[in-house]
Design an enzyme around this catalytic site. Structure first.
Site, PDB file in Angstrom:
ATOM      1  N   PRO A  49       0.857  -1.205   0.000  1.00 44.22           N
ATOM      2  CA  PRO A  49       0.000   0.000   0.000  1.00 44.22           C
ATOM      3  C   PRO A  49       0.884   1.242   0.000  1.00 44.22           C
ATOM      4  CG  PRO A  49       0.114  -0.919   2.211  1.00 44.22           C
ATOM      5  CD  PRO A  49       0.922  -1.830   1.335  1.00 44.22           C
ATOM      6  N   ASP A  53       6.142   2.575   1.587  1.00 42.78           N
ATOM      7  CA  ASP A  53       5.212   1.535   2.015  1.00 42.78           C
ATOM      8  C   ASP A  53       4.538   2.018   3.297  1.00 42.78           C
ATOM      9  OD1 ASP A  53       3.927  -0.716   2.998  1.00 42.78           O
ATOM     10  OD2 ASP A  53       5.551  -2.088   2.440  1.00 42.78           O
ATOM     11  N   HIS A  54       3.240   2.246   3.222  1.00 42.53           N
ATOM     12  CA  HIS A  54       2.526   2.815   4.362  1.00 42.53           C
ATOM     13  C   HIS A  54       2.428   1.838   5.538  1.00 42.53           C
ATOM     14  CE1 HIS A  54       0.560   6.256   5.939  1.00 42.53           C
ATOM     15  NE2 HIS A  54       0.064   6.700   4.781  1.00 42.53           N
ATOM     16  N   ARG A  55       2.801   0.593   5.310  1.00 38.14           N
ATOM     17  CA  ARG A  55       2.793  -0.365   6.418  1.00 38.14           C
ATOM     18  C   ARG A  55       3.954  -0.140   7.375  1.00 38.14           C
ATOM     19  NH1 ARG A  55       2.875  -5.795   2.974  1.00 38.14           N
ATOM     20  NH2 ARG A  55       4.533  -4.530   2.019  1.00 38.14           N
ATOM     21  N   CYS A  84       5.560   2.800   8.024  1.00 41.26           N
ATOM     22  CA  CYS A  84       5.566   4.091   8.724  1.00 41.26           C
ATOM     23  C   CYS A  84       4.351   4.899   8.301  1.00 41.26           C
ATOM     24  CB  CYS A  84       6.846   4.866   8.442  1.00 41.26           C
ATOM     25  SG  CYS A  84       6.990   5.461   6.738  1.00 41.26           S
TER      26      CYS A  84
END
Length: 435
Positions: A232, A405-407, A409
């Site tokens: 994501p 990658d929003h996972r 941070c």
């Protein structure tokens, strides 16, 4: 008695499962030595010369140039043992080496020694049973599968051909000669006008050019698709005044010694930023449901080559200064453009620096190089109007973008990283404080 050994396409490492035959370095009937390269293949990551662990006489090749073979598929068969070749050894005396080294050196000439037609060696090596010396009048087991396939694909009846090989063996050249006869006839008829019906849009689409999605292009497609499926991603960007950075580079290069590249300075800024924001130098382990923060920065950078865009990796970039980074970027770029990158040069990256400004564009939202967690994009540096010290001035401005990658941070971490990079670009003294 000679023993026919089958050499299969070896596992070339790095998770590769197939390779495309680019160029055969030996032919049927050639005498090969142990560990002699016999074929040049292209994997999804590099061009590789594959050496054969057996010495003897080549009795068959499997696959034409351009054919893609899976790992474990037969490549060649070699007759080894007494009387086949000076270099030949028994079955258990192969070198055991799968690859002498990765990469391709086109300056090296493959060692080849063809056995003279009419000698006893090719007859023994090429087949378990003798072939008739006259015209072939029925199915002959000794004809190689490659020749059989070529004839079958073009509707050639092997029973009507006279072989030019040892003891009348039908060779690939014999089949190709037979193919040239109808081709010449077709060319003579081609000059006559032919009425072509108007094609519908559907028909045009059906007959359009089709480009196989394989090799490097196929690997890139698979990796980018996986990145989009699993990661994501989000992108943030900022414009920065690079005037002071360019002035600092000019001053460094004016001192003498190896030239410092802009890419090297940006890379040094990246490693300093990753030290402050280690969340972005990480990967996600889906199986363990964990974020793995990595201790070293293996910095990938985009390099344009004739094969397409590749991403060589600079190992332990955090331990290198600007001069060392410049030298390594130059070395890897030269090797990449020569098509000699090893698979190990293209894997293991933890963060990517993408200087798409060389293509004359300002910004981009690139896809993350899976399984990394982030990529810094750099647009072209160009003169633009800019407010400097309260007044309008012409400055060297660059757009910086961070895709992450929003996972691993949130936006605050990503924004902090990008702002630090921009601050270092605008005022290199900021970087000096962290050294």
């Amino acid at each position: 008695m000679p023993q026919v050994m089958e050499f299969k396409l070896p596992d070339l490492g790095e998770g590769l499962t197939e390779a495309e035959i680019v160029r055969w370095l030996v032919a049927v009937g050639d005498v090969v030595a142990i560990d002699q390269p016999v074929v040049e293949v292209e994997t999804a990551k590099a061009m590789v010369e594959v050496p054969c662990p057996y010495g003897g006489v080549v009795t068959a090749r499997f696959g034409e140039e351009g054919t893609e073979l899976p790992v474990g598929a037969p490549l060649i068969t070699v007759a080894v043992g007494e009387g086949t070749a000076p270099e030949a050894e028994p079955e258990d005396s192969g070198s055991g080496n799968v690859l002498v080294g990765y990469g391709t050196d086109h300056s090296r000439t493959a060692r080849r020694r063809r056995v003279r037609p009419g000698s006893a060696v090719p007859a023994v090596a090429a087949a378990p049973a003798p072939a008739p010396a006259a015209a072939v009048t029925g199915p002959v087991a000794v004809i190689s599968p490659l020749v059989r396939k070529l004839a079958r694909d073009h509707g050639i009846d092997l029973r009507g051909l006279r072989g030019s090989g040892p003891e009348g063996l039908i060779l690939r050249a014999d089949v190709e000669a037979a193919l040239r006869v109808p081709q010449a006839q077709a060319q003579a008829q081609a000059s006559a006008p032919v009425a072509v019906p108007a094609a519908t849009p559907v028909a045009v689409a059906a007959v359009g050019e089709r480009v196989p999605l394989k090799g490097l292009r196929g690997a890139v497609a698979e990796k980018l698709s996986r990145s989009r499926r699993e990661i994501p991603d989000a992108t943030c960007w900022v414009d920065a005044d690079a005037t002071e950075l360019m002035a600092a580079r000019a001053a460094m290069n004016a001192v003498g010694g190896p030239k410092i590249s802009v890419l090297a300075l940006l890379a040094r800024i990246c490693t300093a930023a990753l030290a402050k924001y280690p969340e972005l130098n990480s990967t996600v382990d889906l199986a363990a449901n964990e974020i793995v923060r990595l201790p070293s920065v293996h910095l990938g950078f985009a390099a344009q080559t004739e094969r397409g865009l590749v991403v060589p990796v600079v190992r332990d970039a955090q331990a290198r200064g600007a001069e060392s980074l410049s030298a390594e970027f130059a070395r890897l770029t030269e090797v990449a453009r020569a098509g000699k990158l090893a698979p190990s040069d293209l894997t293991g990256g933890t963060f990517t620096l993408n200087n798409y400004g060389v293509f004359g564009v300002d910004g981009s939202t690139p896809i993350i190089n899976h399984p990394e967690a982030a990529m810094l994009g750099v647009g072209r540096i160009m003169a633009k109007p800019w407010v400097h010290q309260g007044e309008l001035a012409v400055r060297q401005v660059v757009q910086l973008s961070l895709t992450f990658d929003h996972r691993v941070c949130d936006g605050g971490t990503a924004g902090g990283f990008l702002r630090y990079v921009a601050d270092c670009v605008e005022s290199p003294a900021v970087l000096l404080r962290s050294l």
